[in-house]
Motif scaffolding. Structure first.
Motif, PDB file in Angstrom:
ATOM      1  N   GLU A 180      -7.891   7.829 -55.532  1.00 59.97           N
ATOM      2  CA  GLU A 180      -8.074   6.811 -54.495  1.00 59.97           C
ATOM      3  C   GLU A 180      -8.111   7.434 -53.099  1.00 59.97           C
ATOM      4  O   GLU A 180      -8.863   6.980 -52.224  1.00 59.97           O
ATOM      5  N   ALA A 181      -7.321   8.488 -52.886  1.00 56.62           N
ATOM      6  CA  ALA A 181      -7.371   9.190 -51.604  1.00 56.62           C
ATOM      7  C   ALA A 181      -8.742   9.828 -51.395  1.00 56.62           C
ATOM      8  O   ALA A 181      -9.317   9.776 -50.289  1.00 56.62           O
ATOM      9  N   LEU A 182      -9.297  10.401 -52.448  1.00 53.51           N
ATOM     10  CA  LEU A 182     -10.626  11.004 -52.351  1.00 53.51           C
ATOM     11  C   LEU A 182     -11.699   9.948 -52.115  1.00 53.51           C
ATOM     12  O   LEU A 182     -12.654  10.188 -51.374  1.00 53.51           O
ATOM     13  N   ARG A 183     -11.556   8.764 -52.713  1.00 54.03           N
ATOM     14  CA  ARG A 183     -12.510   7.680 -52.457  1.00 54.03           C
ATOM     15  C   ARG A 183     -12.519   7.325 -50.968  1.00 54.03           C
ATOM     16  O   ARG A 183     -13.581   7.118 -50.368  1.00 54.03           O
ATOM     17  N   LEU A 184     -11.324   7.232 -50.380  1.00 53.45           N
ATOM     18  CA  LEU A 184     -11.246   6.918 -48.950  1.00 53.45           C
ATOM     19  C   LEU A 184     -11.895   8.014 -48.112  1.00 53.45           C
ATOM     20  O   LEU A 184     -12.609   7.732 -47.141  1.00 53.45           O
ATOM     21  N   ALA A 185     -11.655   9.273 -48.485  1.00 57.64           N
ATOM     22  CA  ALA A 185     -12.262  10.385 -47.740  1.00 57.64           C
ATOM     23  C   ALA A 185     -13.780  10.361 -47.872  1.00 57.64           C
ATOM     24  O   ALA A 185     -14.503  10.656 -46.909  1.00 57.64           O
ATOM     25  N   GLY A 188     -15.243   8.262 -45.349  1.00 59.16           N
ATOM     26  CA  GLY A 188     -15.138   8.705 -43.966  1.00 59.16           C
ATOM     27  C   GLY A 188     -13.752   8.714 -43.370  1.00 59.16           C
ATOM     28  O   GLY A 188     -13.584   9.079 -42.207  1.00 59.16           O
ATOM     29  N   VAL A 189     -12.728   8.330 -44.130  1.00 58.54           N
ATOM     30  CA  VAL A 189     -11.362   8.370 -43.610  1.00 58.54           C
ATOM     31  C   VAL A 189     -10.904   9.829 -43.606  1.00 58.54           C
ATOM     32  O   VAL A 189     -10.987  10.502 -44.636  1.00 58.54           O
ATOM     33  N   PRO A 190     -10.425  10.373 -42.482  1.00 59.06           N
ATOM     34  CA  PRO A 190     -10.027  11.781 -42.428  1.00 59.06           C
ATOM     35  C   PRO A 190      -8.877  12.084 -43.389  1.00 59.06           C
ATOM     36  O   PRO A 190      -7.891  11.336 -43.442  1.00 59.06           O
ATOM     37  N   LEU A 241     -16.813  14.755 -53.480  1.00 56.34           N
ATOM     38  CA  LEU A 241     -16.287  15.530 -52.360  1.00 56.34           C
ATOM     39  C   LEU A 241     -15.432  16.690 -52.858  1.00 56.34           C
ATOM     40  O   LEU A 241     -15.548  17.821 -52.369  1.00 56.34           O
ATOM     41  N   GLN A 242     -14.600  16.430 -53.838  1.00 56.19           N
ATOM     42  CA  GLN A 242     -13.781  17.495 -54.411  1.00 56.19           C
ATOM     43  C   GLN A 242     -14.659  18.518 -55.133  1.00 56.19           C
ATOM     44  O   GLN A 242     -14.413  19.727 -55.049  1.00 56.19           O
ATOM     45  N   ALA A 243     -15.702  18.045 -55.820  1.00 54.91           N
ATOM     46  CA  ALA A 243     -16.621  18.960 -56.496  1.00 54.91           C
ATOM     47  C   ALA A 243     -17.310  19.887 -55.496  1.00 54.91           C
ATOM     48  O   ALA A 243     -17.519  21.079 -55.771  1.00 54.91           O
ATOM     49  N   LEU A 244     -17.675  19.364 -54.322  1.00 52.62           N
ATOM     50  CA  LEU A 244     -18.284  20.195 -53.288  1.00 52.62           C
ATOM     51  C   LEU A 244     -17.318  21.273 -52.802  1.00 52.62           C
ATOM     52  O   LEU A 244     -17.710  22.416 -52.550  1.00 52.62           O
ATOM     53  N   PRO A 275       3.263  23.146 -42.207  1.00 55.29           N
ATOM     54  CA  PRO A 275       2.014  22.412 -42.083  1.00 55.29           C
ATOM     55  C   PRO A 275       0.816  23.334 -42.192  1.00 55.29           C
ATOM     56  O   PRO A 275       0.887  24.517 -41.841  1.00 55.29           O
ATOM     57  N   PRO A 276      -0.308  22.854 -42.691  1.00 53.75           N
ATOM     58  CA  PRO A 276      -1.526  23.645 -42.675  1.00 53.75           C
ATOM     59  C   PRO A 276      -1.982  23.867 -41.249  1.00 53.75           C
ATOM     60  O   PRO A 276      -1.604  23.136 -40.340  1.00 53.75           O
ATOM     61  N   ALA A 277      -2.812  24.880 -41.070  1.00 52.30           N
ATOM     62  CA  ALA A 277      -3.205  25.262 -39.720  1.00 52.30           C
ATOM     63  C   ALA A 277      -4.120  24.233 -39.067  1.00 52.30           C
ATOM     64  O   ALA A 277      -3.955  23.887 -37.913  1.00 52.30           O
ATOM     65  N   ALA A 278      -5.109  23.763 -39.805  1.00 49.49           N
ATOM     66  CA  ALA A 278      -6.065  22.833 -39.211  1.00 49.49           C
ATOM     67  C   ALA A 278      -6.813  22.099 -40.298  1.00 49.49           C
ATOM     68  O   ALA A 278      -7.115  22.667 -41.344  1.00 49.49           O
ATOM     69  N   PRO A 279      -7.135  20.822 -40.081  1.00 48.06           N
ATOM     70  CA  PRO A 279      -7.912  20.087 -41.075  1.00 48.06           C
ATOM     71  C   PRO A 279      -9.360  20.536 -41.068  1.00 48.06           C
ATOM     72  O   PRO A 279      -9.880  21.045 -40.069  1.00 48.06           O
ATOM     73  N   THR A 280     -10.022  20.345 -42.204  1.00 48.54           N
ATOM     74  CA  THR A 280     -11.444  20.627 -42.279  1.00 48.54           C
ATOM     75  C   THR A 280     -12.054  19.768 -43.363  1.00 48.54           C
ATOM     76  O   THR A 280     -11.430  19.505 -44.383  1.00 48.54           O
ATOM     77  N   THR A 281     -13.255  19.307 -43.148  1.00 46.80           N
ATOM     78  CA  THR A 281     -13.990  18.605 -44.200  1.00 46.80           C
ATOM     79  C   THR A 281     -15.268  19.365 -44.535  1.00 46.80           C
ATOM     80  O   THR A 281     -16.142  18.851 -45.201  1.00 46.80           O
TER      81      THR A 281
END
Length: 282
Positions: A180-185, A188-190, A241-244, A275-281
């Motif tokens: 469900e989190a991946l569906r939201l991402a 377009g939800v960060p 998105l996870q597959a990519l 914490p991780p250093a920085a988010p990325t998509t």
């Protein structure tokens, strides 16, 4: 007691640390030279007094009382490895797979030692997470199950018997958290916003930070296995998105980048703190 572990990735190293801290001799098998060297350096730093052998020779596992497989989630590779172990398995040797979601029956049904074969599903990071799912098959003797429970308890774990169903217990229950989190991402939800919200309501790690810790590839493979095992329900459909991410090699902390970029090369991917250093998509 001598414990052989097959695979020196994140889980194999973690299980080796658990066994070494319990005072057991460890033989860690890994055919890839880079992974073998990394695992040996990692374990000797953490367990300088442990009786440890890191090897690329399956024959070195012949004297093991327990064998634990922790290679990638590939049914064909696992089955081939278990067949290759046949001449090395003694009449009382316990053999366990650390699979996260593959059928333990399918892995073990052709083995001559299938009465002593079962699932031991550790959780990442193995040295910190107390739970271990113990998954017997129809062929596993009660003696093998009881030996497993006793041994895991002696290692400081909390073993729980689980059915050999897709995802067993924990991964079956956890799928919606990730899916469900991946569906939201995908909409377009960060990811960092989703993590912030979930951590804000009490989860120790948000789904994307947790996927990066587990390994984006490992998490994706488990979702695929559960989805296929349940005959492809829409609610468990794997994420494009996870597959990519997997295709791009953005596998999480162990690769230095997943849903987040990390400040280092994740030399200690078993440590969930910080914490991780920085988010990325990307």
């Amino acid at each position: 007691m001598r414990v052989g572990i097959l695979g020196a990735g994140t889980m194999g190293r973690g299980i080796a640390e658990v066994v070494g801290r319990a005072g057991q001799a460890v033989v860690l098998y890994e055919p890839a030279s880079a992974a073998r060297a990394h695992a040996e350096a990692f374990l000797r730093e953490r367990l300088p007094q442990a009786e440890l052998q890191v090897t690329d020779a399956l024959a070195d596992l012949a004297a093991a009382d327990v064998l634990i497989e922790a290679i990638p989630e590939d049914l064909t590779q696992k089955k081939a490895l278990f067949l290759a172990l046949t001449p090395l398995v003694g009449p009382t040797t316990l053999v366990a797979t650390n699979t996260s979601a593959l059928s333990v029956h399918e892995l073990g049904r052709e083995l001559t030692y299938r009465n002593r074969f079962l699932g031991w599903h550790f959780f990442n990071p193995a040295p910190r997470m107390p739970l271990v799912e113990v998954i017997p098959t129809a062929f596993t003797t009660e003696e093998a199950v009881q030996r497993s429970l006793t041994l895991l308890q002696a290692w400081g774990k909390v073993p729980v018997i689980a059915p050999d169903l897709p995802g067993f217990l924990v991964n079956r229950i956890a799928r919606p958290y990730y899916v469900e989190a991946l569906r939201l991402a995908e909409m377009g939800v960060p990811p960092e916003e989703i993590d912030r919200l979930m951590e804000g309501v009490g989860f120790r790690m948000g789904p994307f930070r947790l996927m990066d810790l587990i390994g984006v590839d490992v998490n994706h493979a488990v979702t695929q296995a559960v989805w296929a095992g349940l005959w492809y329900p829409t609610r468990f459909r794997p994420s494009w998105l996870q597959a990519l991410k997997v295709a791009a090699g953005h596998l999480g902390r162990k690769a230095g980048q997943g849903f987040y970029r990390y400040a280092t090369d994740a030399s200690s991917p078993e440590d969930p703190k910080g914490p991780p250093a920085a988010p990325t998509t990307s």
